[in-house]
Write a protein that holds these residues in place. Structure first.
Motif, PDB file in Angstrom:
ATOM      1  N   LEU A  60       8.092  -6.149   5.556  1.00 13.91           N
ATOM      2  CA  LEU A  60       7.170  -5.041   6.223  1.00 13.91           C
ATOM      3  C   LEU A  60       6.585  -5.651   7.485  1.00 13.91           C
ATOM      4  CD1 LEU A  60       5.183  -3.833   3.324  1.00 13.91           C
ATOM      5  CD2 LEU A  60       6.772  -2.442   4.762  1.00 13.91           C
ATOM      6  N   ALA A  61       6.200  -7.002   7.422  1.00 14.12           N
ATOM      7  CA  ALA A  61       5.674  -7.514   8.791  1.00 14.12           C
ATOM      8  C   ALA A  61       6.955  -7.490   9.834  1.00 14.12           C
ATOM      9  CB  ALA A  61       5.096  -8.984   8.527  1.00 14.12           C
ATOM     10  N   GLU A  62       8.108  -7.891   9.564  1.00 16.80           N
ATOM     11  CA  GLU A  62       9.181  -8.147  10.311  1.00 16.80           C
ATOM     12  C   GLU A  62       9.518  -6.734  10.938  1.00 16.80           C
ATOM     13  OE1 GLU A  62      12.321  -9.919   8.320  1.00 16.80           O
ATOM     14  OE2 GLU A  62      11.510 -11.863   8.092  1.00 16.80           O
ATOM     15  N   ALA A  63       9.329  -5.684  10.217  1.00 15.95           N
ATOM     16  CA  ALA A  63       9.586  -4.339  10.735  1.00 15.95           C
ATOM     17  C   ALA A  63       8.481  -3.849  11.423  1.00 15.95           C
ATOM     18  CB  ALA A  63       9.967  -3.340   9.276  1.00 15.95           C
ATOM     19  N   ALA A  64       7.403  -4.170  11.136  1.00 12.71           N
ATOM     20  CA  ALA A  64       6.293  -3.612  12.023  1.00 12.71           C
ATOM     21  C   ALA A  64       6.095  -4.223  13.281  1.00 12.71           C
ATOM     22  CB  ALA A  64       4.848  -3.729  11.430  1.00 12.71           C
ATOM     23  N   TRP A  65       6.336  -5.810  13.473  1.00  7.82           N
ATOM     24  CA  TRP A  65       6.488  -6.402  14.596  1.00  7.82           C
ATOM     25  C   TRP A  65       7.633  -6.255  15.617  1.00  7.82           C
ATOM     26  CZ3 TRP A  65       2.506  -7.683  11.368  1.00  7.82           C
ATOM     27  CH2 TRP A  65       1.380  -8.044  12.281  1.00  7.82           C
ATOM     28  N   ASN A  66       8.700  -5.584  15.059  1.00 10.71           N
ATOM     29  CA  ASN A  66       9.880  -5.191  15.822  1.00 10.71           C
ATOM     30  C   ASN A  66      10.046  -3.684  16.166  1.00 10.71           C
ATOM     31  OD1 ASN A  66      12.383  -5.730  17.035  1.00 10.71           O
ATOM     32  ND2 ASN A  66      13.426  -5.641  15.220  1.00 10.71           N
ATOM     33  N   PRO A  67       9.816  -3.245  17.427  1.00 10.06           N
ATOM     34  CA  PRO A  67      10.077  -4.072  18.482  1.00 10.06           C
ATOM     35  C   PRO A  67       8.582  -4.379  19.236  1.00 10.06           C
ATOM     36  CG  PRO A  67      10.229  -1.803  19.002  1.00 10.06           C
ATOM     37  CD  PRO A  67       9.947  -1.876  17.529  1.00 10.06           C
ATOM     38  N   GLY A  68       7.474  -3.892  18.688  1.00  5.83           N
ATOM     39  CA  GLY A  68       6.241  -4.059  19.385  1.00  5.83           C
ATOM     40  C   GLY A  68       5.470  -5.062  18.485  1.00  5.83           C
ATOM     41  N   ALA A  69       4.041  -5.268  19.149  1.00  5.11           N
ATOM     42  CA  ALA A  69       3.257  -6.087  18.500  1.00  5.11           C
ATOM     43  C   ALA A  69       2.204  -5.274  17.735  1.00  5.11           C
ATOM     44  CB  ALA A  69       2.591  -7.033  19.482  1.00  5.11           C
ATOM     45  N   VAL A  70       1.322  -5.943  16.897  1.00  5.27           N
ATOM     46  CA  VAL A  70       0.462  -5.267  16.116  1.00  5.27           C
ATOM     47  C   VAL A  70      -0.866  -5.722  16.391  1.00  5.27           C
ATOM     48  CG1 VAL A  70      -0.448  -4.892  13.611  1.00  5.27           C
ATOM     49  CG2 VAL A  70       1.885  -4.738  14.247  1.00  5.27           C
ATOM     50  N   ASP A  71      -2.096  -5.217  16.786  1.00  3.60           N
ATOM     51  CA  ASP A  71      -3.238  -5.533  17.081  1.00  3.60           C
ATOM     52  C   ASP A  71      -4.034  -5.993  15.882  1.00  3.60           C
ATOM     53  OD1 ASP A  71      -2.896  -5.215  20.231  1.00  3.60           O
ATOM     54  OD2 ASP A  71      -2.532  -3.339  19.631  1.00  3.60           O
ATOM     55  N   ALA A  72      -4.267  -5.110  14.913  1.00  2.00           N
ATOM     56  CA  ALA A  72      -5.040  -5.317  13.794  1.00  2.00           C
ATOM     57  C   ALA A  72      -4.033  -4.935  12.377  1.00  2.00           C
ATOM     58  CB  ALA A  72      -5.875  -4.446  13.772  1.00  2.00           C
ATOM     59  N   ALA A  73      -4.288  -5.552  11.222  1.00  2.00           N
ATOM     60  CA  ALA A  73      -3.916  -5.128   9.827  1.00  2.00           C
ATOM     61  C   ALA A  73      -4.971  -4.796   9.024  1.00  2.00           C
ATOM     62  CB  ALA A  73      -3.100  -6.353   9.533  1.00  2.00           C
ATOM     63  N   VAL A  74      -4.908  -4.066   8.174  1.00  2.00           N
ATOM     64  CA  VAL A  74      -5.976  -3.377   7.085  1.00  2.00           C
ATOM     65  C   VAL A  74      -5.203  -3.644   5.829  1.00  2.00           C
ATOM     66  CG1 VAL A  74      -7.418  -1.888   6.479  1.00  2.00           C
ATOM     67  CG2 VAL A  74      -6.897  -2.434   8.875  1.00  2.00           C
ATOM     68  N   ALA A  75      -5.729  -4.184   4.562  1.00  2.00           N
ATOM     69  CA  ALA A  75      -4.968  -4.363   3.699  1.00  2.00           C
ATOM     70  C   ALA A  75      -6.108  -3.534   2.683  1.00  2.00           C
ATOM     71  CB  ALA A  75      -5.121  -5.576   2.961  1.00  2.00           C
ATOM     72  N   VAL A  76      -5.462  -2.359   2.065  1.00  2.00           N
ATOM     73  CA  VAL A  76      -6.127  -1.476   0.900  1.00  2.00           C
ATOM     74  C   VAL A  76      -5.358  -1.723  -0.145  1.00  2.00           C
ATOM     75  CG1 VAL A  76      -7.284   0.695   0.886  1.00  2.00           C
ATOM     76  CG2 VAL A  76      -6.471   0.045   3.051  1.00  2.00           C
ATOM     77  N   LEU A  77      -5.380  -2.770  -0.886  1.00  4.89           N
ATOM     78  CA  LEU A  77      -4.344  -3.128  -2.038  1.00  4.89           C
ATOM     79  C   LEU A  77      -5.137  -3.215  -3.233  1.00  4.89           C
ATOM     80  CD1 LEU A  77      -2.482  -5.880   0.008  1.00  4.89           C
ATOM     81  CD2 LEU A  77      -1.847  -3.417  -0.599  1.00  4.89           C
ATOM     82  N   GLY A  78      -4.558  -2.970  -4.415  1.00  4.79           N
ATOM     83  CA  GLY A  78      -5.198  -3.330  -5.650  1.00  4.79           C
ATOM     84  C   GLY A  78      -5.347  -1.917  -6.237  1.00  4.79           C
ATOM     85  N   ARG A  79      -6.293  -1.728  -7.209  1.00  6.73           N
ATOM     86  CA  ARG A  79      -6.569  -0.688  -8.001  1.00  6.73           C
ATOM     87  C   ARG A  79      -8.021  -0.006  -7.804  1.00  6.73           C
ATOM     88  NH1 ARG A  79      -5.494  -1.899 -14.500  1.00  6.73           N
ATOM     89  NH2 ARG A  79      -3.415  -2.900 -13.596  1.00  6.73           N
ATOM     90  N   GLY A  80      -8.360   0.985  -8.550  1.00  5.57           N
ATOM     91  CA  GLY A  80      -9.748   1.409  -8.659  1.00  5.57           C
ATOM     92  C   GLY A  80     -10.464   0.718  -9.972  1.00  5.57           C
ATOM     93  N   PHE A  81     -11.631   1.077 -10.555  1.00  2.00           N
ATOM     94  CA  PHE A  81     -12.273   0.584 -11.443  1.00  2.00           C
ATOM     95  C   PHE A  81     -11.265   0.357 -12.593  1.00  2.00           C
ATOM     96  CE2 PHE A  81     -14.556   0.393 -15.281  1.00  2.00           C
ATOM     97  CZ  PHE A  81     -15.663  -0.386 -15.084  1.00  2.00           C
ATOM     98  N   TRP A  82     -11.339  -0.992 -13.184  1.00  2.00           N
ATOM     99  CA  TRP A  82     -10.592  -1.160 -14.354  1.00  2.00           C
ATOM    100  C   TRP A  82     -11.396  -1.777 -15.426  1.00  2.00           C
ATOM    101  CZ3 TRP A  82     -10.493  -5.980 -16.661  1.00  2.00           C
ATOM    102  CH2 TRP A  82      -9.551  -6.394 -17.451  1.00  2.00           C
ATOM    103  N   SER A  83     -11.064  -1.486 -16.719  1.00  2.00           N
ATOM    104  CA  SER A  83     -12.063  -2.243 -17.830  1.00  2.00           C
ATOM    105  C   SER A  83     -11.155  -2.227 -19.042  1.00  2.00           C
ATOM    106  CB  SER A  83     -13.131  -1.116 -18.328  1.00  2.00           C
ATOM    107  OG  SER A  83     -13.803  -1.736 -19.306  1.00  2.00           O
ATOM    108  N   SER A  84     -11.073  -3.413 -19.653  1.00  2.00           N
ATOM    109  CA  SER A  84     -10.254  -3.717 -20.654  1.00  2.00           C
ATOM    110  C   SER A  84     -10.898  -4.433 -22.043  1.00  2.00           C
ATOM    111  CB  SER A  84      -9.026  -4.125 -20.276  1.00  2.00           C
ATOM    112  OG  SER A  84      -8.102  -4.396 -21.518  1.00  2.00           O
ATOM    113  N   GLY A  85     -12.387  -4.355 -21.978  1.00  3.96           N
ATOM    114  CA  GLY A  85     -13.019  -5.251 -22.951  1.00  3.96           C
ATOM    115  C   GLY A  85     -13.513  -6.547 -22.502  1.00  3.96           C
TER     116      GLY A  85
END
Length: 244
Positions: A70-95
């Motif tokens: 993804l980084a290679e695709a995003a930086w080609n042909p132009g540059a990126v000024d900022a990256a935002v990571a919205v990764l993971g899951r919502g609330f999780w509970s398992s005891g």
């Protein structure tokens, strides 16, 4: 015109972030999701007049190989000024924590913590060569609060906060700023609106703060605390938060 790469763009929080960035008018957004159909659904929930500045990109930002691609695709042909990571899951509970099967420990930490490391590993070195660039991850207030029966959320969130602190220290002499927006409170998204309470923050609230941080480096949200590279966002009415 800034270009912002958003990983997890098609999720509930990601949608609010993409909408706010596009609404700013001077931002192009590269929106990343693992599924093209989710990116298609995202488009239908955005202002049609802003879609010309939206670039969809299919891939897995939480996987080491996928994040590099993804980084290679995003930086080609132009540059990126900022990256935002919205990764993971919502609330999780398992005891209770010590009753967790080893496989569940590994799976949840991979999804909630290792994903942030994989994405940062792929994009931060590229951002470091770009003056005044920003790497911003989105985290939760569980980082500061031990949560019985959901302890792995606290462990992963605390690990993400420390990941941010270490990267900020290691890259302090480079062109990139490393930060984390810690959303301390329940969120109303498209997925949670059926049971959300009136006082909850919204995905668009988070998006407005992210857009400000990307564009100006600061936020006008009325209830925030800054702890080094961590920007802690709380409900407008305030809430009790242990010191990070």
């Amino acid at each position: 015109m800034k270009t912002v790469l958003v990983a997890g763009a098609a999720g509930g929080v990601g949608e609010g972030i993409v909408r706010a960035l596009l609404a700013a008018g001077d931002v192009n957004v590269i929106a990343v999701s693992r599924k093209s159909e989710r990116l298609g659904a995202l488009r239908t929930n955005l202002d049609a007049t802003t879609l010309e500045r939206l670039v969809p990109l299919v891939g897995d930002a939480s996987d080491f190989g996928g994040a590099l691609a993804l980084a290679e695709a995003a930086w080609n042909p132009g540059a990126v000024d900022a990256a935002v990571a919205v990764l993971g899951r919502g609330f999780w509970s398992s005891g209770p924590l010590l009753a967790l099967p080893p496989g569940e420990w590994t799976a949840v930490l991979n999804e909630m913590l290792t994903s942030h490391f994989a994405f940062a590993r792929a994009v931060v070195p590229r951002l470091a060569a770009r003056p005044a660039s920003l790497f911003l991850s989105i985290g939760g207030g569980a980082a500061f609060e031990p949560m019985p029966d959901a302890g792995l959320m606290s462990i992963a969130a605390a690990g993400q906060a420390m990941l941010t602190r270490v990267l900020a220290r290691e890259f302090q002499t480079f062109g990139v700023t490393i930060r984390e927006l810690v959303v301390n409170g329940a969120l109303r998204t498209r997925q949670s609106r059926a049971f959300a309470e009136p006082g909850w923050m919204t995905a668009d609230d988070v998006g407005s703060v992210v857009a400000e941080l990307v564009r100006t480096g600061a936020t006008t949200w009325p209830n925030t605390r800054v702890r080094g590279p961590l920007v802690v966002m709380e409900q407008r009415s305030g809430s009790a938060l242990p010191a990070p």
